[in-house]
Design a protein around this motif. Structure first.
Motif, mmCIF file in Angstrom:
data_model
loop_
_atom_site.group_PDB
_atom_site.id
_atom_site.type_symbol
_atom_site.label_atom_id
_atom_site.label_comp_id
_atom_site.label_asym_id
_atom_site.label_seq_id
_atom_site.Cartn_x
_atom_site.Cartn_y
_atom_site.Cartn_z
ATOM 1 N N GLN A 45 0.827 -1.214 0.000
ATOM 2 C CA GLN A 45 0.000 0.000 0.000
ATOM 3 C C GLN A 45 0.855 1.256 0.000
ATOM 4 N N VAL A 46 0.305 2.304 -0.602
ATOM 5 C CA VAL A 46 1.061 3.534 -0.816
ATOM 6 C C VAL A 46 1.501 4.167 0.499
ATOM 7 N N GLU A 47 0.639 4.098 1.515
ATOM 8 C CA GLU A 47 0.987 4.763 2.776
ATOM 9 C C GLU A 47 1.891 3.905 3.669
ATOM 10 N N GLY A 48 2.213 2.690 3.220
ATOM 11 C CA GLY A 48 2.981 1.779 4.062
ATOM 12 C C GLY A 48 4.488 1.945 3.921
ATOM 13 N N ARG A 49 5.198 1.265 4.811
ATOM 14 C CA ARG A 49 6.657 1.358 4.810
ATOM 15 C C ARG A 49 7.268 0.591 3.643
ATOM 16 N N TYR A 50 6.605 -0.468 3.167
ATOM 17 C CA TYR A 50 7.110 -1.199 2.018
ATOM 18 C C TYR A 50 7.205 -0.273 0.804
#
Length: 438
Positions: A45-50
């Motif tokens: 997901q865009v807001e995630g750390r990945y």
């Protein structure tokens, strides 16, 4: 005949060389590793750390490969796995960041472990939730469908045999959804959204008392303790150390990924990204200690270049391939020689047959001369017949050069016939001459 034999030999050698060249070209095309024109990283997901990590890694690899990069957001680890294994090359990812234990590993290999993903059980401070068992029947957020977060939440709930009213909301929605009692969030402890959520004071961390047992049951988990004050010092959050479990986020690719892509990715990872960007990044020296997935052979060689067992296996494989190549070349040479030998034998047989036909013709000619000499006593006519016999004999001796034919009984009979006929004619000439003198 010699020219024909030479042409056959040259033709055979040229055919063998052409076969070797074609085989080498086919082998080169089949075994060559093709790099993608645009390599893609599936990032979650865009807001995630990945996603944040992928956006940092992509340009670093791009600079080394000289190929453009693209970051593909996805709903989570399961969706990223599908992108890695997609049949359509236009939407297929070449790399993906996955959560350990969240996806089937068939067809995938690990390039590098990245950082720990900690299972955080957060509960509203005013709902009286102090243990995992207090979550029974509560409204709990377990992560988006298809995400590794949802898989790890289910592992935890299955261990405690807890059924609950599960919901899927984002980090940002947790603070505003009053109906939620808790959330099971698997992410890195430096996740900004999680830190904001805990720093607000509305949520507290719930300990996972059976962390060691869960780690023994599930190979991809390990027990970990969240130290006090990790998220905030004043007031200290958490106030006391909190036991829980963690898995490992890792960079993955397909099992058949080109070795160069893996090598350049690792060089970019450890030369351009470090603890100054991601403080909890697992260092290169400890990469082999983490096994959330089978490791790509090129990655294992990168982390352990002095792996003598792997080097020995490579050498043995090379020797085995060389042995097969030499055997194939020897077999090809034998077949070529055998074909040449058979052609040569057929040529010899044909040559002998043709010369035998000519010898039969010469025998017929000498037989005809013998009949003619029986009907004449004219010295001049006999001398002509004698000259014809000598010419036939000399002609035959100049043409019949084959050893097989010279040893044949027919040829010996021809020579004997010529000699006898010569003697007879010469004797008749002597007698006829004496008669004429009388």
């Amino acid at each position: 005949m010699a020219q024909r034999r030479s042409r056959l030999i040259r033709r055979g050698v040229a055919s063998a060389m052409l076969a070797v060249l074609i085989g080498s070209a086919i082998t080169w095309l089949v075994t060559r590793e093709w790099l993608p024109r645009t390599f893609r990283i599936s990032s979650g997901q865009v807001e995630g750390r990945y996603h944040e990590f992928a956006r940092r890694l992509g340009p670093a690899i791009e600079a080394r490969l000289g190929r453009p990069s693209e970051v593909l957001p996805s709903e989570g680890s399961l969706a990223s796995r599908e992108l890695l294994l997609a049949d359509d090359s236009d939407r297929r990812a070449d790399l993906a960041i996955l959560q350990g234990g969240s996806v089937p590993l068939r067809g995938l290999t690990m390039i590098a472990p990245l950082f720990p993903d900690v299972v955080h059980v957060v509960a509203r401070a005013d709902r009286g939730i102090e243990t995992i068992e207090d979550l029974r029947g509560r409204c709990v957020s377990v992560g988006e469908p298809g995400s590794g977060m949802q898989v790890s939440a289910q592992h935890l709930l299955d261990h405690y045999a807890i059924e609950l009213d599960a919901r899927s909301v984002s980090f940002d929605s947790l603070a505003f959804d009053d109906e939620l009692d808790a959330a099971i969030v698997t992410t890195n402890s430096s996740n900004r959204a999680l830190r904001r959520l805990l720093a607000g004071g509305q949520y507290v961390l719930v300990p996972v008392i059976d962390a060691d047992a869960i780690a023994l049951i599930h190979y991809h988990y390990h027990a970990i303790t969240i130290p006090r004050g990790l998220f905030c010092e004043s007031p200290r959050i958490p106030a006391e150390p909190v036991p829980t479990v963690a898995t490992t986020a890792f960079l993955a690719t397909r099992a058949d990924a080109p070795a160069r892509l893996v090598e350049e990715t690792l060089e970019a990872l450890y030369s351009e990204i470090g603890p100054w960007d991601f403080p909890d990044l697992i260092p290169r020296s400890r990469a082999l200690d983490w096994h959330p997935a089978p490791m790509h052979p090129a990655a294992r060689s990168f982390f352990d270049p002095f792996d003598h067992l792997g080097w020995t296996a490579t050498v043995l494989e090379s020797l085995s391939a060389l042995k097969e190549l030499l055997f194939a070349m020897a077999a090809g040479a034998y077949l070529l020689w055998d074909r040449w030998r058979r052609v040569r034998e057929r040529e010899k047989q044909e040559e002998v047959r043709v010369q035998k036909e000519r010898l039969d013709l010469f025998l017929e000619q000498t037989a005809a001369i013998e009949r003619e000499q029986m009907d004449t006593d004219d010295p001049r006519r006999l001398r002509e017949l004698l000259d014809r016999v000598v010419r036939i004999k000399l002609h035959a001796l100049s043409q019949f050069t084959h050893e097989t034919l010279r040893g044949d009984g027919t040829f010996a009979l021809f020579l004997l016939q010529c000699n006898n006929l010569t003697n007879v004619i010469q004797l008749k000439i002597v007698i006829a001459t004496m008669r004429q003198r009388r």
